[in-house]
Design a protein around this motif. Structure first.
Motif, short mmCIF file in Angstrom:
data_model
loop_
_atom_site.label_atom_id
_atom_site.label_comp_id
_atom_site.label_asym_id
_atom_site.label_seq_id
_atom_site.Cartn_x
_atom_site.Cartn_y
_atom_site.Cartn_z
N VAL A 93 1.01 -1.10 -0.04
CA VAL A 93 0.11 -0.01 -0.08
C VAL A 93 0.87 1.13 0.03
N LYS A 94 0.72 2.00 -1.09
CA LYS A 94 1.68 3.22 -1.20
C LYS A 94 0.93 4.50 -1.26
N ALA A 95 1.33 5.64 -0.65
CA ALA A 95 0.74 6.75 -0.58
C ALA A 95 0.36 7.29 -1.87
N PRO A 96 -0.80 7.56 -2.10
CA PRO A 96 -1.36 8.13 -3.32
C PRO A 96 -1.13 9.49 -3.72
N MET A 97 -0.65 10.06 -2.61
CA MET A 97 -0.15 11.41 -2.89
C MET A 97 0.64 11.90 -1.53
N PRO A 98 1.43 12.90 -1.76
CA PRO A 98 2.16 13.44 -0.61
C PRO A 98 1.13 13.80 0.44
N GLY A 99 1.64 13.67 1.82
CA GLY A 99 0.81 14.02 2.82
C GLY A 99 1.70 13.62 4.24
N LEU A 100 0.53 13.70 5.42
CA LEU A 100 1.02 13.54 6.57
C LEU A 100 0.05 12.26 7.24
N ILE A 101 0.90 11.23 7.88
CA ILE A 101 -0.04 10.25 8.32
C ILE A 101 -0.42 10.93 9.54
N LEU A 102 -1.97 10.78 9.78
CA LEU A 102 -2.44 11.15 11.13
C LEU A 102 -2.84 9.94 11.94
N GLN A 153 5.14 6.60 -1.90
CA GLN A 153 6.23 6.01 -0.64
C GLN A 153 5.32 4.65 -0.07
N LEU A 154 6.20 3.78 0.22
CA LEU A 154 5.37 2.57 0.91
C LEU A 154 4.94 2.89 2.38
N LEU A 155 3.79 2.59 2.53
CA LEU A 155 3.33 2.80 3.75
C LEU A 155 2.95 1.45 4.58
#
Length: 159
Positions: A93-102, A153-155
């Motif tokens: 599961v990879k990030a579909p867009m840049p962001g912050l893990i809440l 990025q790999l999540l």
């Protein structure tokens, strides 16, 4: 447009729009039809259907048939290897867009079902719930709450 129908997994028929226009069927109920074809009458009933997979089980005059219907586009997609089922083999599961893990809603070793929420990614001031792409077990969580992530990025890794 031409449709390819596969009956009982081995008989293949191509049906074009002209043949469909000549098809004479009267709907009796949501699943039952009276069909006239070449001066012969048939009673048809759809006993099972999967609209997403375009598969149907149809009983015609007390004979049952499993039917799969594919359009030209479906055939092209299959030939290119982009079938719906192919996406279900995803292990990362990879990030579909840049962001912050809440928030991370799962733990390593936990079983998840398809579409279960696994984490929340904040991007452009919106909270995006990231869900499991398939039934799986969480193998590895590569991020922590508060981490900034880049696109792709790999999540999370799945077993």
């Amino acid at each position: 447009m031409t449709y390819k129908t596969i009956v009982n997994g081995d008989l293949t028929f191509d049906i074009n729009q002209e043949a469909l226009n000549q098809f004479d069927a009267i709907k009796i109920s949501d699943s039952q039809f009276h069909v006239l074809n070449h001066n012969e009458t048939f009673n048809a009933k759809i006993t099972k259907s999967n609209f997403n997979k375009k598969t149907y089980t149809v009983t015609v005059n007390n004979n049952t048939y499993d039917v799969a219907i594919m359009s030209d586009l479906d055939i092209l997609i299959k030939d290119m290897g982009f079938e719906v089922g192919a996406a279900k083999r995803v292990n990362d599961v990879k990030a579909p867009m840049p962001g912050l893990i809440l928030e991370i809603s799962v733990k390593e070793g936990q079983e998840v079902k398809e579409d279960d929420p696994i984490l929340i990614l904040e991007a452009m001031k919106m909270e995006n719930v990231i869900t499991a792409p398939r039934d799986a077990v969480i193998k590895h969580i590569a991020v922590k709450n508060g981490n900034a992530v880049d696109k792709n990025q790999l999540l999370i890794e799945l077993e």
